[in-house]
Design an enzyme around this catalytic site. Structure first.
Site, PDB file in Angstrom:
ATOM      1  N   TRP A   1     -11.481  12.035   8.103  1.00 53.68           N
ATOM      2  CA  TRP A   1     -10.088  11.628   8.332  1.00 53.68           C
ATOM      3  C   TRP A   1      -9.856  10.261   7.727  1.00 53.68           C
ATOM      4  O   TRP A   1     -10.614   9.360   8.003  1.00 53.68           O
ATOM      5  CB  TRP A   1      -9.720  11.568   9.826  1.00 53.68           C
TER       6      TRP A   1
ATOM      7  N   ARG B   1       0.862  -1.192   0.000  1.00 53.05           N
ATOM      8  CA  ARG B   1       0.000   0.000   0.000  1.00 53.05           C
ATOM      9  C   ARG B   1       0.894   1.238   0.000  1.00 53.05           C
ATOM     10  O   ARG B   1       1.795   1.359   0.824  1.00 53.05           O
ATOM     11  CB  ARG B   1      -0.895   0.006   1.239  1.00 53.05           C
TER      12      ARG B   1
ATOM     13  N   GLU C   1      -8.792   2.060  -2.046  1.00 51.44           N
ATOM     14  CA  GLU C   1      -9.535   1.760  -0.808  1.00 51.44           C
ATOM     15  C   GLU C   1     -10.291   2.971  -0.288  1.00 51.44           C
ATOM     16  O   GLU C   1      -9.773   4.094  -0.319  1.00 51.44           O
ATOM     17  CB  GLU C   1      -8.509   1.297   0.230  1.00 51.44           C
TER      18      GLU C   1
ATOM     19  N   GLU D   1      -4.401  -7.418   5.089  1.00 55.46           N
ATOM     20  CA  GLU D   1      -3.535  -6.306   5.508  1.00 55.46           C
ATOM     21  C   GLU D   1      -2.768  -6.744   6.754  1.00 55.46           C
ATOM     22  O   GLU D   1      -3.347  -7.295   7.687  1.00 55.46           O
ATOM     23  CB  GLU D   1      -4.390  -5.071   5.826  1.00 55.46           C
TER      24      GLU D   1
ATOM     25  N   ASP E   1      -4.997   3.923  -0.310  1.00 61.10           N
ATOM     26  CA  ASP E   1      -6.111   4.188   0.600  1.00 61.10           C
ATOM     27  C   ASP E   1      -6.461   5.672   0.531  1.00 61.10           C
ATOM     28  O   ASP E   1      -5.643   6.522   0.893  1.00 61.10           O
ATOM     29  CB  ASP E   1      -5.657   3.809   2.019  1.00 61.10           C
TER      30      ASP E   1
ATOM     31  N   ARG F   1     -13.750  -5.067   3.493  1.00 66.34           N
ATOM     32  CA  ARG F   1     -12.578  -4.724   4.295  1.00 66.34           C
ATOM     33  C   ARG F   1     -12.770  -4.847   5.800  1.00 66.34           C
ATOM     34  O   ARG F   1     -11.932  -4.383   6.578  1.00 66.34           O
ATOM     35  CB  ARG F   1     -12.217  -3.255   4.001  1.00 66.34           C
TER      36      ARG F   1
ATOM     37  N   GLU G   1     -13.658  -0.807   6.265  1.00 60.36           N
ATOM     38  CA  GLU G   1     -13.008  -0.967   7.574  1.00 60.36           C
ATOM     39  C   GLU G   1     -13.797  -0.307   8.702  1.00 60.36           C
ATOM     40  O   GLU G   1     -13.638  -0.698   9.858  1.00 60.36           O
ATOM     41  CB  GLU G   1     -11.561  -0.473   7.546  1.00 60.36           C
TER      42      GLU G   1
ATOM     43  N   TYR H   1      -1.182  11.717   5.082  1.00 58.53           N
ATOM     44  CA  TYR H   1      -2.456  11.436   5.738  1.00 58.53           C
ATOM     45  C   TYR H   1      -2.674   9.944   5.946  1.00 58.53           C
ATOM     46  O   TYR H   1      -2.104   9.104   5.254  1.00 58.53           O
ATOM     47  CB  TYR H   1      -3.617  12.016   4.910  1.00 58.53           C
TER      48      TYR H   1
ATOM     49  N   HIS I   1      -8.936   6.909   2.228  1.00 62.54           N
ATOM     50  CA  HIS I   1      -9.379   7.208   3.590  1.00 62.54           C
ATOM     51  C   HIS I   1     -10.635   8.078   3.653  1.00 62.54           C
ATOM     52  O   HIS I   1     -10.698   9.042   4.406  1.00 62.54           O
ATOM     53  CB  HIS I   1      -8.226   7.855   4.370  1.00 62.54           C
TER      54      HIS I   1
HETATM   55  C1  CS2 Z   1      -6.118   2.379   7.724  1.00 64.92           C
HETATM   56  C2  CS2 Z   1      -6.085   2.295   9.224  1.00 64.92           C
HETATM   57  O1  CS2 Z   1      -5.261   0.185   7.745  1.00 64.92           O
HETATM   58  C3  CS2 Z   1      -5.883   1.016   7.094  1.00 64.92           C
HETATM   59  O2  CS2 Z   1      -6.308   0.817   5.976  1.00 64.92           O
HETATM   60  O3  CS2 Z   1      -7.205   2.967   7.140  1.00 64.92           O
HETATM   61  O4  CS2 Z   1      -4.754   2.501   9.584  1.00 64.92           O
HETATM   62  C4  CS2 Z   1      -6.967   3.241  10.025  1.00 64.92           C
HETATM   63  O5  CS2 Z   1      -6.558   4.556   9.841  1.00 64.92           O
HETATM   64  C5  CS2 Z   1      -6.882   2.907  11.475  1.00 64.92           C
HETATM   65  O6  CS2 Z   1      -7.217   1.565  11.680  1.00 64.92           O
HETATM   66  C6  CS2 Z   1      -7.802   3.772  12.321  1.00 64.92           C
HETATM   67  O7  CS2 Z   1      -7.814   3.298  13.629  1.00 64.92           O
HETATM   68 MG    MG Z   2      -7.849   1.984   5.317  1.00 65.57          MG
END
Ligand code: CS2
Ligand code: MG
Length: 395
Positions: free
Chosen positions: A395, A147, A229, A332, A203, A276, A255, A159, A205
């Site tokens: 975020w 990634r 992602e 991951e 990602d 995810r 996630e 970020y 995010h």
């Molecule tokens: C991220 C995470 O792993 C990922 O893909 O998006 O690091 C995420 O920011 C954290 O799990 C938040 O607690």
């Molecule tokens: Mg992520």
């Protein structure tokens, strides 16, 4: 068999983890992970104050019935705190059942469908040279897929990679236009350096609108990503129709989702390629297995969330599932500190970029309670993100 005790252990061997330990009258114990990054005390209190009293005296073998009674019986359903707490119970009960059977958990989930579980690791840098070094380091660690996250000129931080720390959230800054201009250049540089074969992921995010995500997916097509992602927050599942219409870049989402309902449109309309969610945030092994079976009907694969904030207990559960299910995609694996590995000694291994759950009965993870107690909970928050005019952004 009866549950005679259940305790919640909060520990911070570098970062916070919430662990449920369920004890039975026959001396068999089970562990579950309820870590909710930045909101750990809420998951711990939900377990300690509202769930543990209900577990005492019940039969640990009745996993499905326990899950349904905690989910439906509370009346108030879903949400990350509830589902992390239920996940810890479900995982601990699977751990107990597999220990009683004398089998590693994956054997109870159908047995191995593959030899080992493939992973991806994280590379990041403030600029392209730093990023390329980071990719080299991950390749040296053995990761078969990577990634890639990079700094955006004009923004202070890379970020999506900051650890949760401190008594107040760190404030980060964001500029979508600058990001959209930068990321294709970053992937161009990475492909030029490492060639066409290395599977690369990215990602976003949750930071884009569907239209912006469609453009990014299209702009990244020449670089043949393994996936893009969380391109949008995706609470608006229908928004992914627009993204899908405009790009063939594979999409991974979920996630922050905690029930199958969050995926309903995404899965049935085949708007994504990977689900995810983590065992830890999705209510445990039982519902995640059901999600994977649902997704399999639509040729969608698994990609369990595996950042540092999933404890080795949650990670072990993911590895057992990953070995057993047919529609495994990728896992991951951000890894953990040596101290975390010592607090949670485990049978799973990471070799040549691949995980294996090991052959210990149950999850194959223990908890060193003395060491855990020596590293008590520390208040911490994930960052808050603001646009340059001060507006709060995802975020
Ligand atoms: C991220 C995470 O792993 C990922 O893909 O998006 O690091 C995420 O920011 C954290 O799990 C938040 O607690
Ligand atoms: Mg992520």
């Amino acid at each position: 068999m009866k549950i005679v005790d259940a305790t919640v252990v909060l520990t911070s061997p570098g970062r916070n983890f919430v662990t449920l330990k369920v004890e039975t009258d026959e001396g068999v114990t089970g562990l579950g992970d309820a870590t909710l990054n930045g909101r750990e005390l809420a998951a711990a209190a939900y377990l300690r104050d509202h769930i543990v009293p209900l577990l005492l005296g019940t039969d640990p073998h009745r996993i499905e019935d326990t899950w349904q009674s905690l989910y439906r019986g509370a009346y108030w359903r879903r949400g990350p705190v509830t589902m992390a707490a239920i996940a810890a119970v479900d995982t601990a009960l699977w751990d107990i059942k597999a220990k009683v059977a004398g089998l590693p958990l994956y054997q109870l989930l159908g047995g191995a469908s593959r030899e080992r579980v493939g992973t991806y690791g994280h590379a990041g840098g403030r600029d392209i040279p730093e990023l390329l070094d980071s990719v080299r380091a991950r390749l040296a660690d053995g990761y078969p897929a990577i990634r890639v996250q990079a700094g955006v000129p004009g923004l202070k931080r890379v970020y999506g990679v900051t650890s949760a720390t401190g008594r107040r959230p760190v404030v980060e800054d964001w500029d979508t236009a600058a990001y959209l201009r930068t990321i294709p250049k970053v992937f161009d540089a990475v492909r030029q350096e490492f060639g066409p074969d290395l599977p690369l992921l990215h990602d976003a995010h949750h930071r884009l609108t569907p239209n912006q995500a469609a453009r990014l997916g299209k702009d990244l097509e020449p670089y043949d990503l393994f996936w893009l992602e969380d391109c949008t927050p995706a609470e608006n599942q229908e928004g992914l129709r627009l993204v899908r219409r405009h790009t063939t870049t594979p999409l991974a989402i979920g996630e922050v989702f905690n029930t199958v309902f969050d995926y309903q449109t995404l899965v049935t309309e085949q708007l994504i390629d990977y689900v995810r969610s983590a065992v830890t945030h999705f209510g445990g092994v039982s519902p995640l297995k059901k999600l994977f079976d649902f997704a399999a009907q639509y040729q969608i694969k698994s990609a369990v969330h595996g950042p540092e904030d999933i404890s080795p207990v949650g990670m072990a559960a993911a590895i057992h599932l990953g070995l057993a299910i047919h529609n495994f995609g990728i896992q991951e694996y951000a890894g953990h500190t040596d101290l975390t590995h010592s607090v949670f000694p485990h049978a799973y291994t990471f070799t040549d970029g691949h995980l294996h759950p090991g052959q210990a009965p149950g999850l194959g993870v223990d908890l060193d309670e003395e060491l855990a107690a020596a590293h008590p909970y520390e208040p911490s928050y994930l960052p808050v993100n603001r646009l340059q005019d001060g507006t709060v952004h995802d975020w």
